[in-house]
Design an enzyme around this catalytic site. Structure first.
Site, PDB file in Angstrom:
ATOM      1  CE1 TYR A  33       0.942  -0.196   4.474  1.00  0.00           C
ATOM      2  CE2 TYR A  33       0.071   1.727   4.446  1.00  0.00           C
ATOM      3  CZ  TYR A  33       0.640   0.967   5.039  1.00  0.00           C
ATOM      4  OH  TYR A  33       1.069   1.026   6.327  1.00  0.00           O
ATOM      5  NE  ARG A  52       6.865   3.926   0.744  1.00  0.00           N
ATOM      6  CZ  ARG A  52       6.626   4.876   1.836  1.00  0.00           C
ATOM      7  NH1 ARG A  52       7.466   5.239   2.827  1.00  0.00           N
ATOM      8  NH2 ARG A  52       5.491   5.678   2.167  1.00  0.00           N
ATOM      9  NE  ARG A 100      -5.364 -19.987   3.432  1.00  0.00           N
ATOM     10  CZ  ARG A 100      -4.469 -20.962   3.833  1.00  0.00           C
ATOM     11  NH1 ARG A 100      -4.350 -22.170   3.318  1.00  0.00           N
ATOM     12  NH2 ARG A 100      -3.461 -20.499   4.737  1.00  0.00           N
ATOM     13  CE  LYS A 147       3.033   3.066   3.191  1.00  0.00           C
ATOM     14  NZ  LYS A 147       3.153   3.231   4.577  1.00  0.00           N
ATOM     15  CD  GLU A 179       9.486   1.470  10.910  1.00  0.00           C
ATOM     16  OE1 GLU A 179       9.417   2.432  10.168  1.00  0.00           O
ATOM     17  OE2 GLU A 179       9.499   0.568  10.470  1.00  0.00           O
TER      18      GLU A 179
HETATM   19  N1  PMP Z   1       7.195   3.528   9.251  1.00  0.00           N
HETATM   20  C1  PMP Z   1       6.396   2.742   9.204  1.00  0.00           C
HETATM   21  C2  PMP Z   1       6.078   1.689   9.737  1.00  0.00           C
HETATM   22  C3  PMP Z   1       4.761   3.224   8.649  1.00  0.00           C
HETATM   23  O1  PMP Z   1       3.909   2.526   8.347  1.00  0.00           O
HETATM   24  C4  PMP Z   1       4.958   4.679   8.093  1.00  0.00           C
HETATM   25  C5  PMP Z   1       3.896   5.449   7.300  1.00  0.00           C
HETATM   26  N2  PMP Z   1       3.216   4.511   6.804  1.00  0.00           N
HETATM   27  C6  PMP Z   1       6.305   5.480   8.171  1.00  0.00           C
HETATM   28  C7  PMP Z   1       7.278   4.744   8.920  1.00  0.00           C
HETATM   29  C8  PMP Z   1       6.562   6.560   7.432  1.00  0.00           C
HETATM   30  O2  PMP Z   1       6.535   6.595   6.037  1.00  0.00           O
HETATM   31  P1  PMP Z   1       6.127   7.830   5.117  1.00  0.00           P
HETATM   32  O3  PMP Z   1       6.890   8.960   5.717  1.00  0.00           O
HETATM   33  O4  PMP Z   1       6.402   7.515   3.824  1.00  0.00           O
HETATM   34  O5  PMP Z   1       4.547   8.030   5.408  1.00  0.00           O
END
Ligand code: PMP
Length: 289
Positions: A33, A52, A100, A147, A179
């Protein structure tokens, strides 16, 4: 609310859009996503999000369902159809549906959907008060640079943290901060250096993170990309998180220990103002063709 959503080439009312129960996004979290903010009728940091998206798809061996020109046109069209001037555009691409099976064939047709969420991005109340974070052990998979929609650990931990009175979690692996649940984490050391974790598979390569590093350097601030411990974060003079929809949001405590004097720090505020002003000036207007 009655939004128009995009699904595989069609514009549909939000209750009409349907995805198969055999979709691998539903069965295996086999989907990626992107989230792009909209403020003042402009797409914010769009080129970074589009780039990305391509990297996530390549890493997952999912074909890009539309070309670059079409992707931008869809973002603009979706925002226009929903009269979105402030909020976000959510985009998801799954590998598609099949009976599946862990093994997927080569020729699957991706399921591509997009929708809007209207919200006041610039009225973020946390910019004034800051966030309280709770440290939790890192428990996500090892490919966090992709992502994917595999967000369950983050969702469970953030919910638990909120029930205990925190705003969000801070993931910690081998003593180092990775993070937050859906944002990158940064500190400002006592000598005014902005420090953020270096890029690797341990964390998402945030688009806002990259923009903030550039803006910090242009403003003459010192910036370092390296790992740091929770103890170093707690001893920092400021801390903040970055993400597409929260921009730069102050962090004022970790595990109830105040960061610095426990108030929003001046460098954090400076970076937020720089980001807003720069993006208002250089965002990609939705109204343009
Ligand atoms: N880390 C994670 C795990 C996230 O889900 C996000 C935002 N979706 C970010 C960092 C920040 O990324 P961005 O600045 O591209 O939104």
């Amino acid at each position: 609310m009655d939004r128009i959503v995009y699904l595989n080439g069609e514009w549909l009312g939000e209750t009409e859009a349907k995805v198969s129960v055999f979709d691998r996004g539903f069965l295996f979290a086999d989907a990626i996503y992107e989230v792009t903010a909209v403020i003042d009728g402009k797409l914010i940091d769009y080129p970074g999000h589009a780039a990305r998206l391509k990297r996530s798809l390549d890493a997952m061996d999912i074909p890009m369902p539309v070309d670059e020109t079409e992707l931008l046109a869809l973002h603009k069209d979706l925002a226009k159809r929903n009269s979105l001037t402030e909020g976000l555009i959510y985009l998801q691409i799954s590998r598609g549906s099949q009976d599946r099976d862990f093994v997927y064939p080569k020729d699957m047709r991706p399921t591509f959907t997009m929708f809007t969420q209207a919200k006041s991005v610039l009225g973020n109340a946390k910019w004034k008060t800051g966030l309280s974070l709770q440290t939790v052990p890192e428990g996500r998979w090892s490919q966090r640079q992709i992502k994917t929609v595999q967000l369950l650990y983050s969702s469970l931990k953030k919910t638990e943290a909120q029930r205990e009175g925190f705003d969000d979690v801070l993931f910690v692996e081998d003593g180092s901060v990775t993070e937050a649940s859906s944002a990158n984490f940064h500190i400002v050391t006592k000598d005014g250096t902005v420090v953020t974790r270096d890029l690797s598979n341990a964390l998402l390569h945030g688009i806002t993170r990259g923009s903030i590093l550039d803006l910090a350097k242009t403003a003459g601030l010192k910036a370092e990309e390296r790992s740091f411990s929770v103890d170093e974060a707690m001893a920092a003079s400021e801390a903040f998180i970055t993400s597409a929809t929260s921009f730069v949001t102050p962090v004022v405590s970790i595990d109830r220990t105040p960061i610095g004097n426990g108030a929003v720090g001046p460098i954090t505020r400076q970076l937020l103002d720089l980001y807003i002003n720069d993006r208002l000036a250089h965002g990609m207007p939705i109204a343009s063709a």
